[in-house]
Design a protein around this motif. Structure first.
Motif, PDB file in Angstrom:
ATOM      1  N   ASN A  17      37.118 -46.688  22.323  1.00 17.86           N
ATOM      2  CA  ASN A  17      36.796 -47.627  21.254  1.00 17.86           C
ATOM      3  C   ASN A  17      35.661 -47.023  20.432  1.00 17.86           C
ATOM      4  O   ASN A  17      34.484 -47.229  20.734  1.00 17.86           O
ATOM      5  CB  ASN A  17      36.380 -48.977  21.853  1.00 17.86           C
ATOM      6  CG  ASN A  17      36.104 -50.021  20.786  1.00 17.86           C
ATOM      7  OD1 ASN A  17      36.271 -49.777  19.584  1.00 17.86           O
ATOM      8  ND2 ASN A  17      35.667 -51.188  21.200  1.00 17.86           N
ATOM      9  N   SER A  19      33.596 -46.008  16.792  1.00 19.21           N
ATOM     10  CA  SER A  19      33.202 -46.647  15.545  1.00 19.21           C
ATOM     11  C   SER A  19      33.964 -46.097  14.349  1.00 19.21           C
ATOM     12  O   SER A  19      34.221 -44.906  14.241  1.00 19.21           O
ATOM     13  CB  SER A  19      31.705 -46.470  15.321  1.00 19.21           C
ATOM     14  OG  SER A  19      31.336 -46.907  14.037  1.00 19.21           O
ATOM     15  N   THR A 162      19.696 -51.895  19.884  1.00 21.26           N
ATOM     16  CA  THR A 162      20.774 -51.073  19.353  1.00 21.26           C
ATOM     17  C   THR A 162      20.746 -49.674  19.980  1.00 21.26           C
ATOM     18  O   THR A 162      19.686 -49.037  20.031  1.00 21.26           O
ATOM     19  CB  THR A 162      20.636 -50.957  17.826  1.00 21.26           C
ATOM     20  OG1 THR A 162      20.750 -52.260  17.259  1.00 21.26           O
ATOM     21  CG2 THR A 162      21.729 -50.066  17.241  1.00 21.26           C
ATOM     22  N   PRO A 185      29.431 -44.796  20.684  1.00 24.85           N
ATOM     23  CA  PRO A 185      29.065 -46.078  21.296  1.00 24.85           C
ATOM     24  C   PRO A 185      29.447 -46.212  22.774  1.00 24.85           C
ATOM     25  O   PRO A 185      30.117 -47.163  23.177  1.00 24.85           O
ATOM     26  CB  PRO A 185      29.827 -47.091  20.431  1.00 24.85           C
ATOM     27  CG  PRO A 185      31.053 -46.352  20.013  1.00 24.85           C
ATOM     28  CD  PRO A 185      30.607 -44.929  19.795  1.00 24.85           C
ATOM     29  N   TYR A 186      29.014 -45.257  23.568  1.00 27.65           N
ATOM     30  CA  TYR A 186      29.228 -45.302  25.011  1.00 27.65           C
ATOM     31  C   TYR A 186      27.939 -44.916  25.717  1.00 27.65           C
ATOM     32  O   TYR A 186      27.152 -44.102  25.202  1.00 27.65           O
ATOM     33  CB  TYR A 186      30.366 -44.365  25.437  1.00 27.65           C
ATOM     34  CG  TYR A 186      31.735 -44.967  25.207  1.00 27.65           C
ATOM     35  CD1 TYR A 186      32.442 -45.592  26.234  1.00 27.65           C
ATOM     36  CD2 TYR A 186      32.311 -44.928  23.942  1.00 27.65           C
ATOM     37  CE1 TYR A 186      33.685 -46.154  26.015  1.00 27.65           C
ATOM     38  CE2 TYR A 186      33.549 -45.497  23.707  1.00 27.65           C
ATOM     39  CZ  TYR A 186      34.234 -46.112  24.751  1.00 27.65           C
ATOM     40  OH  TYR A 186      35.468 -46.688  24.519  1.00 27.65           O
ATOM     41  N   TYR A 198      30.292 -46.897  29.816  1.00 29.97           N
ATOM     42  CA  TYR A 198      30.816 -48.163  29.294  1.00 29.97           C
ATOM     43  C   TYR A 198      30.574 -48.269  27.786  1.00 29.97           C
ATOM     44  O   TYR A 198      29.640 -47.691  27.244  1.00 29.97           O
ATOM     45  CB  TYR A 198      30.216 -49.354  30.035  1.00 29.97           C
ATOM     46  CG  TYR A 198      28.735 -49.600  29.811  1.00 29.97           C
ATOM     47  CD1 TYR A 198      28.279 -50.326  28.705  1.00 29.97           C
ATOM     48  CD2 TYR A 198      27.782 -49.154  30.729  1.00 29.97           C
ATOM     49  CE1 TYR A 198      26.943 -50.587  28.507  1.00 29.97           C
ATOM     50  CE2 TYR A 198      26.429 -49.404  30.532  1.00 29.97           C
ATOM     51  CZ  TYR A 198      26.018 -50.123  29.422  1.00 29.97           C
ATOM     52  OH  TYR A 198      24.680 -50.362  29.221  1.00 29.97           O
ATOM     53  N   HIS A 199      31.442 -49.034  27.125  1.00 28.97           N
ATOM     54  CA  HIS A 199      31.333 -49.207  25.685  1.00 28.97           C
ATOM     55  C   HIS A 199      30.177 -50.132  25.339  1.00 28.97           C
ATOM     56  O   HIS A 199      29.913 -51.122  26.012  1.00 28.97           O
ATOM     57  CB  HIS A 199      32.635 -49.794  25.118  1.00 28.97           C
ATOM     58  CG  HIS A 199      32.623 -49.943  23.632  1.00 28.97           C
ATOM     59  ND1 HIS A 199      32.328 -51.134  23.005  1.00 28.97           N
ATOM     60  CD2 HIS A 199      32.863 -49.044  22.643  1.00 28.97           C
ATOM     61  CE1 HIS A 199      32.390 -50.957  21.699  1.00 28.97           C
ATOM     62  NE2 HIS A 199      32.705 -49.705  21.454  1.00 28.97           N
ATOM     63  N   VAL A 200      29.469 -49.793  24.260  1.00 27.49           N
ATOM     64  CA  VAL A 200      28.337 -50.581  23.779  1.00 27.49           C
ATOM     65  C   VAL A 200      28.681 -51.131  22.399  1.00 27.49           C
ATOM     66  O   VAL A 200      28.948 -50.367  21.463  1.00 27.49           O
ATOM     67  CB  VAL A 200      27.063 -49.716  23.698  1.00 27.49           C
ATOM     68  CG1 VAL A 200      25.897 -50.521  23.138  1.00 27.49           C
ATOM     69  CG2 VAL A 200      26.710 -49.150  25.076  1.00 27.49           C
ATOM     70  N   ASP A 201      28.704 -52.443  22.277  1.00 29.00           N
ATOM     71  CA  ASP A 201      29.037 -53.063  20.994  1.00 29.00           C
ATOM     72  C   ASP A 201      27.933 -52.860  19.958  1.00 29.00           C
ATOM     73  O   ASP A 201      28.207 -52.631  18.772  1.00 29.00           O
ATOM     74  CB  ASP A 201      29.281 -54.564  21.175  1.00 29.00           C
ATOM     75  CG  ASP A 201      30.572 -54.859  21.928  1.00 29.00           C
ATOM     76  OD1 ASP A 201      31.536 -54.085  21.766  1.00 29.00           O
ATOM     77  OD2 ASP A 201      30.602 -55.844  22.683  1.00 29.00           O
ATOM     78  N   ASN A 202      26.684 -52.959  20.389  1.00 27.04           N
ATOM     79  CA  ASN A 202      25.554 -52.884  19.472  1.00 27.04           C
ATOM     80  C   ASN A 202      25.144 -51.422  19.287  1.00 27.04           C
ATOM     81  O   ASN A 202      24.255 -50.913  19.964  1.00 27.04           O
ATOM     82  CB  ASN A 202      24.391 -53.710  20.021  1.00 27.04           C
ATOM     83  CG  ASN A 202      23.297 -53.912  18.994  1.00 27.04           C
ATOM     84  OD1 ASN A 202      23.454 -53.579  17.809  1.00 27.04           O
ATOM     85  ND2 ASN A 202      22.169 -54.438  19.425  1.00 27.04           N
ATOM     86  N   THR A 205      24.453 -48.070  12.928  1.00 28.90           N
ATOM     87  CA  THR A 205      25.425 -47.843  11.857  1.00 28.90           C
ATOM     88  C   THR A 205      24.878 -46.962  10.745  1.00 28.90           C
ATOM     89  O   THR A 205      25.585 -46.679   9.782  1.00 28.90           O
ATOM     90  CB  THR A 205      25.867 -49.183  11.242  1.00 28.90           C
ATOM     91  OG1 THR A 205      24.718 -49.874  10.728  1.00 28.90           O
ATOM     92  CG2 THR A 205      26.574 -50.046  12.278  1.00 28.90           C
TER      93      THR A 205
END
Length: 294
Positions: A17, A19, A162, A185-186, A198-202, A205
């Motif tokens: 997943n 960005s 973040t 973003p991991y 693991y994936h990090v949403d925050n 950008t």
């Protein structure tokens, strides 16, 4: 997908997943259509290191004393994958081996090949550090192996900060400021081979100036949390071992880069009690300290 501030067009779907909404500096293509002439031109090489239980080799058409326009390169992860490219070009080719698959290709391409490629192409300078944002400003955690860098980064992420980078922080200069670039973003707080974590949403950008470096030093679990600014040559001595890929031909330029960076960004030693129950205190203390830096 976008990793290391680079938009990548690929002919293989990455099982990750990643960005698509972050700022970019570059564009790059990943293709399975390896030109035969690149393979034929590779004549010499050596084992560069062993990592994640694999032997890794590096090849070109000449002794490794620089990187030139058109120079062919091959990065081989034994039995898994080979990556090929020419200096100055924005396309990387891959060739899966008997033990290779999309998962392993993704890991080696993102975590290890790209930082090397960007260094050889002199697009970024990489620091071995964990990086998060505090009040929108990137701070970098420096520590020796098993020194708590990943644990600290993980704790900050879980408090809503973040993520900038889990392990390798790309940097470049913009308007005389040293910018931190988001990696991907991991986050990998554990040490499982060939796994990004693991994936990090925050996830960051945009590119932002590095605010401060924190050198983590473990102390007794009952000790006080303390901060001390590191000055003079000790700043250089602390950061130099965490400056990735110090190739001999790049050394003069990179030493100058690091010196200029440390002339503009403060470095602090923070004594961290070796007690997981006190991580909350350490987090609060670093946040308060970071917000007071001018």
């Amino acid at each position: 997908m976008i990793v290391y501030g680079t938009k990548i067009k690929s002919d293989i779907d990455f099982p990750l997943n990643l960005s698509r909404e972050t700022a970019t500096c570059y564009e790059l293509e990943l293709s399975a259509k390896v030109p035969d002439e690149i393979k034929r031109s590779i004549t010499s090489g050596f084992q560069i290191y062993s990592a994640h239980g694999r032997n890794v080799y590096f090849y070109s058409d000449r002794p490794f004393d620089g990187s030139e326009i058109g120079q062919p390169w091959c990065y081989e992860v034994k039995d898994v994958v080979r990556f090929y490219w020419r200096g100055g070009e924005e396309i990387i080719y891959y060739e899966l081996d008997e033990k290779g698959d999309a998962d392993l290709l993704s890991f080696w391409f993102i975590h290890l090949l790209l930082p090397l490629y960007f260094t050889l192409e002199e697009k970024y300078d990489f620091l071995h550090a964990g990086a998060v944002e505090v009040e929108g400003k990137p701070i970098l955690f420096i520590a020796p192996s098993m020194g708590g860098k990943s644990t600290m980064t993980d704790y900050f992420i879980k408090q809503g900060h973040t993520l900038v980078s889990d392990d390798k922080v790309p940097t470049f200069i913009k308007d005389s400021k040293f910018m931190a670039v988001g990696s991907f973003p991991y986050h990998r707080p554990y040490r499982k081979f060939e796994d990004l974590g693991y994936h990090v949403d925050n996830f960051t950008t945009d590119f932002k100036p590095i605010h401060a470096f924190y050198v983590l030093e473990s102390v007794d679990g009952n000790a006080e949390i303390s901060f001390e600014e590191i000055k003079g040559f000790e700043k250089f001595d602390r950061l130099l071992p965490n400056y990735l890929f110090m190739f001999s031909y790049l050394k003069p330029k990179r030493l100058k880069y690091l010196s200029n960076m440390l002339n503009t960004i403060k470095v602090f030693r923070v004594q961290v009690p070796w007690d997981m129950e006190r991580l909350g205190e350490v987090h609060d203390a670093i946040c308060q300290h970071s917000e007071g830096i001018v």
